[in-house]
Design a protein around this motif. Structure first.
Motif, PDB file in Angstrom:
ATOM      1  N   ILE A 193       8.940  -2.413 -22.434  1.00 17.89           N
ATOM      2  CA  ILE A 193       9.266  -3.840 -22.505  1.00 17.89           C
ATOM      3  C   ILE A 193       8.338  -4.643 -21.601  1.00 17.89           C
ATOM      4  N   ASP A 194       8.046  -4.127 -20.417  1.00 17.21           N
ATOM      5  CA  ASP A 194       7.110  -4.805 -19.510  1.00 17.21           C
ATOM      6  C   ASP A 194       5.723  -4.937 -20.151  1.00 17.21           C
ATOM      7  N   ARG A 195       5.266  -3.858 -20.803  1.00 15.63           N
ATOM      8  CA  ARG A 195       3.965  -3.909 -21.472  1.00 15.63           C
ATOM      9  C   ARG A 195       3.976  -4.918 -22.621  1.00 15.63           C
ATOM     10  N   LEU A 196       5.081  -5.000 -23.351  1.00 13.56           N
ATOM     11  CA  LEU A 196       5.192  -5.992 -24.432  1.00 13.56           C
ATOM     12  C   LEU A 196       5.133  -7.415 -23.886  1.00 13.56           C
ATOM     13  N   HIS A 197       5.781  -7.654 -22.750  1.00 18.19           N
ATOM     14  CA  HIS A 197       5.730  -8.983 -22.126  1.00 18.19           C
ATOM     15  C   HIS A 197       4.296  -9.348 -21.733  1.00 18.19           C
ATOM     16  N   ARG A 198       3.602  -8.402 -21.130  1.00 17.82           N
ATOM     17  CA  ARG A 198       2.203  -8.661 -20.742  1.00 17.82           C
ATOM     18  C   ARG A 198       1.342  -8.937 -21.965  1.00 17.82           C
ATOM     19  N   TYR A 199       1.535  -8.142 -23.026  1.00 21.79           N
ATOM     20  CA  TYR A 199       0.784  -8.334 -24.267  1.00 21.79           C
ATOM     21  C   TYR A 199       1.052  -9.732 -24.820  1.00 21.79           C
TER      22      TYR A 199
END
Length: 122
Positions: free
Chosen positions: A81-87
């Motif tokens: 989820i953190d990686r999706l937010h950054r993306y």
């Protein structure tokens, strides 16, 4: 006169007994919409509880297959989820840049995407 008192007492007892019987019959044969609604809700709750149990078993089987604990699975999901937010943040910034570039060039954003060979759906 004694016969009259006995009749009155008998009537009084029968009168008090009838409402109690009437109440229990009403409860047994109640076809009110409210009762039907409660029955439908109870059936829906039972179905949802069954679904939850099935999904819990499936989740536990997948976790066992992957050799993950519930805590490890949560950490993995949180990291994803953190990686999706950054993306999404980077994508938003890129779209703003393409918008500004299109504004400066006097073109549409779609034309700028095509000029730089970027898929408009990305």
């Amino acid at each position: 006169m004694d016969g009259d008192n006995g009749s009155q007492a008998k009537v009084a007892v029968e009168t008090t007994a009838e409402p109690a019987d009437a109440v229990s019959e009403a409860a047994v044969f109640d076809d009110s919409p409210e009762r039907e609604h409660r029955a439908k809700l109870a059936a829906a709750i039972a179905a949802l509880e069954g679904d939850l149990e099935t999904q819990t078993k499936a989740r536990d089987a997948l976790l066992a297959k992957c050799s993950l604990t519930m805590e490890q699975a949560r950490q993995l999901a949180d990291a994803h989820i953190d990686r999706l937010h950054r993306y999404n943040d980077m994508k938003d910034a890129g779209q703003m840049l393409f918008g500004k570039l299109a504004e400066l060039k006097g073109k549409t954003v779609k034309e700028v995407y095509l000029e730089y060979n970027v898929d408009i759906n990305d």
